[in-house]
Design an enzyme around this catalytic site. Sequence first.
Site, mmCIF file in Angstrom:
data_model
loop_
_atom_site.group_PDB
_atom_site.id
_atom_site.type_symbol
_atom_site.label_atom_id
_atom_site.label_comp_id
_atom_site.label_asym_id
_atom_site.label_seq_id
_atom_site.Cartn_x
_atom_site.Cartn_y
_atom_site.Cartn_z
ATOM 1 N N TYR A 168 0.837 -1.209 0.000
ATOM 2 C CA TYR A 168 0.000 0.000 0.000
ATOM 3 C C TYR A 168 0.873 1.261 0.000
ATOM 4 C CZ TYR A 168 -3.241 3.683 1.123
ATOM 5 O OH TYR A 168 -3.951 4.870 1.068
ATOM 6 N N ARG A 212 2.097 8.804 12.762
ATOM 7 C CA ARG A 212 1.755 10.067 13.411
ATOM 8 C C ARG A 212 0.250 10.343 13.373
ATOM 9 N NH1 ARG A 212 3.226 14.871 9.812
ATOM 10 N NH2 ARG A 212 1.251 14.130 8.936
ATOM 11 N N ARG A 225 -10.179 5.399 8.778
ATOM 12 C CA ARG A 225 -9.126 5.062 7.790
ATOM 13 C C ARG A 225 -8.112 4.237 8.566
ATOM 14 N NH1 ARG A 225 -7.360 8.820 3.800
ATOM 15 N NH2 ARG A 225 -5.669 9.552 5.088
ATOM 16 N N PHE A 285 15.602 19.390 -1.747
ATOM 17 C CA PHE A 285 14.193 19.017 -1.937
ATOM 18 C C PHE A 285 13.935 17.610 -1.410
ATOM 19 C CE2 PHE A 285 10.140 18.350 -3.761
ATOM 20 C CZ PHE A 285 10.150 17.159 -4.451
HETATM 21 C C1 D61 Z 1 11.873 12.823 -2.597
HETATM 22 C C2 D61 Z 1 11.161 13.957 -2.264
HETATM 23 C C3 D61 Z 1 9.800 13.860 -1.936
HETATM 24 C C4 D61 Z 1 9.158 12.623 -1.944
HETATM 25 C C5 D61 Z 1 9.876 11.490 -2.277
HETATM 26 C C6 D61 Z 1 11.250 11.614 -2.606
HETATM 27 C C7 D61 Z 1 9.225 10.259 -2.283
HETATM 28 C C8 D61 Z 1 7.873 10.171 -1.960
HETATM 29 C C9 D61 Z 1 7.152 11.303 -1.641
HETATM 30 C C10 D61 Z 1 7.772 12.527 -1.618
HETATM 31 C C11 D61 Z 1 5.700 11.173 -1.281
HETATM 32 C C12 D61 Z 1 5.565 11.180 0.222
HETATM 33 C C13 D61 Z 1 4.130 11.088 0.639
HETATM 34 C C14 D61 Z 1 4.069 11.318 2.126
HETATM 35 C C15 D61 Z 1 2.857 12.063 2.502
HETATM 36 N N1 D61 Z 1 1.651 11.237 2.302
HETATM 37 C C16 D61 Z 1 0.639 11.654 1.523
HETATM 38 O O1 D61 Z 1 0.625 12.725 0.964
HETATM 39 C C17 D61 Z 1 -0.487 10.642 1.400
HETATM 40 O O2 D61 Z 1 -1.060 10.706 0.101
HETATM 41 C C18 D61 Z 1 -0.290 9.910 -0.817
HETATM 42 C C19 D61 Z 1 -0.898 9.950 -2.190
HETATM 43 C C20 D61 Z 1 -0.679 11.268 -2.854
HETATM 44 C C21 D61 Z 1 0.811 11.636 -2.921
HETATM 45 C C22 D61 Z 1 0.910 13.090 -3.201
HETATM 46 C C23 D61 Z 1 2.318 13.619 -3.232
HETATM 47 C C24 D61 Z 1 2.980 13.905 -2.046
HETATM 48 C C25 D61 Z 1 4.237 14.482 -2.088
HETATM 49 C C26 D61 Z 1 4.842 14.792 -3.323
HETATM 50 C C27 D61 Z 1 4.166 14.502 -4.495
HETATM 51 C C28 D61 Z 1 2.884 13.899 -4.453
HETATM 52 C C29 D61 Z 1 4.739 14.830 -5.718
HETATM 53 C C30 D61 Z 1 5.986 15.472 -5.768
HETATM 54 C C31 D61 Z 1 6.647 15.759 -4.581
HETATM 55 C C32 D61 Z 1 6.101 15.419 -3.372
HETATM 56 C C33 D61 Z 1 -1.550 10.948 2.470
HETATM 57 O O3 D61 Z 1 -2.154 12.171 2.142
HETATM 58 C C34 D61 Z 1 -2.310 12.970 3.285
HETATM 59 C C35 D61 Z 1 -3.202 14.086 2.883
HETATM 60 O O4 D61 Z 1 -4.221 13.770 2.284
HETATM 61 O O5 D61 Z 1 -2.829 15.218 3.181
HETATM 62 C C36 D61 Z 1 -2.564 9.830 2.429
HETATM 63 O O6 D61 Z 1 -3.714 10.094 2.040
HETATM 64 O O7 D61 Z 1 -2.191 8.716 2.824
HETATM 65 MG MG MG Z 2 -4.788 8.891 0.685
#
Ligand code: D61
Ligand code: MG
Length: 426
Positions: A168, A212, A225, A285
């Site tokens: 997941y 968290r 959830r 970043f």
């Molecule tokens: C390097 C830099 C940034 C990185 C990376 C590597 C690898 C992975 C990520 C960022 C993503 C980390 C996600 C951690 C936070 N979790 C969420 O936002 C969950 O939603 C996940 C699905 C949508 C992902 C959206 C995303 C997030 C960060 C990004 C990105 C896209 C694109 C570019 C850069 C960063 C979490 O959502 C919480 C919410 O709704 O606020 C969930 O629903 O589980």
């Molecule tokens: Mg989600």
Amino acid sequence: MGTLGAILKHPVDIYPLLKLRMAAKHAEKQIPPEPHWAFCYSMLHRVSRSFALVIQQLGTELRNAVCIFYLVLRALDTVEDDTSIPTDVKVPILLAFHRHIYDRDWHFSCGTKDYKVLMDQFHNVSTAFLELGEGYQEAIEDITKKMGAGMAKFILKEVESIDDYDEYCHYVAGLVGLGLSKLFHASGLEDLAPDSLSNSMGLFLQKTNIIRDYLEDINEIPKSRMFWPREIWSKYVNKLEDLKYEENSVKAVQCLNDMVTNALIHMDDTLKYLSELRDPAIFRFCAIPQIMAIGTLAMCYNNVDVFRGVVKMRRGLTAQVIHQTKTMADVYGAFFDFSCMLKSKQQPTPAAVLVLSVSENGSFMYKAVTFFAKMPVDNSDPNAVKTLSRLEAAQKSCRESGALNKRKSYMIRNEPRYIPVLVSFS
Ligand code: D61
Ligand code: MG
């Protein structure tokens, strides 16, 4: 405690917070004039404070691609997260979302507050997406397709085993890491990183969030959830929601420590991924969210408050991490120190309160000062040995990097100025 209170309590935060405000101001000036781009960048700031600032410091071409990548996936996630959408409506949208991003006329209203605005005016994101270079569009569509399919699978399936949990987290965050590595490569600024390392970058961040946000997620209306794997929590309680009840605190904290120990598995890959980056802006970043994650895990470990409210790193410390993180030495230093912090929570009686000091060259380090613990932690914690071995493995890589020693040398020459920044443990 309001921001003013926090600042008075932590004067060391003032300068980094000022820098942060200036960076935000500077970012606003960089917003392109075209209305659809202006919408995208203002939306980015509204739906993701933490990522917006680190995205802003990327070079123009890559910044636009990463901004759209973020908004497309945030919109997809808004559909996934809206527990009021019936499954037979939600699943087809998740599966077809990778096609909808090409269609300016596509529209589906859902989510709340800023997320709803993003959905209602999503045509702006499609317009901007269609202006991106071919390579960027392909990478974004490919990841959107795979993430939508993965999210759809888990709409119908519970997170049972630890393998389910990793699967997941791969779909909702590991794939973001793979996509970003592709965008970095398409920009010509980085080699293409191995998928396993890119995936770990996402899993470390997502697992930290899932740990968290336990209470917020379990109390979600109209439907909880649940992302903690049954294979872990069923060792401590009969139902996942039982962790939030006072009478189960000891078992709940042991389960929490088990989850944190599982997240620590990804530290080595994360340090390896960061150590191979070449571009300073891309490095920052990628590094800043990872340091925030290890800091958040250190705060959550052995902390019953996770089951009472959301444990968050205060804005001032976030500002310091953003302000201080420039080189791999800063990353090794931070991971080493936050690991110290986590370890100090394992020591039987005295828990540590950390004092943050800034040496002349601005790099920061922690020194443990022992006080009698509010809640002594017994190392009869079932996972204490495993936790310790993973922390020491990561600290070994930090030491062997030689960056710590480089750091230490500053310490010897210039006595650090002590500025108490208490990070309370419970
Ligand atoms: C390097 C830099 C940034 C990185 C990376 C590597 C690898 C992975 C990520 C960022 C993503 C980390 C996600 C951690 C936070 N979790 C969420 O936002 C969950 O939603 C996940 C699905 C949508 C992902 C959206 C995303 C997030 C960060 C990004 C990105 C896209 C694109 C570019 C850069 C960063 C979490 O959502 C919480 C919410 O709704 O606020 C969930 O629903 O589980
Ligand atoms: Mg989600």
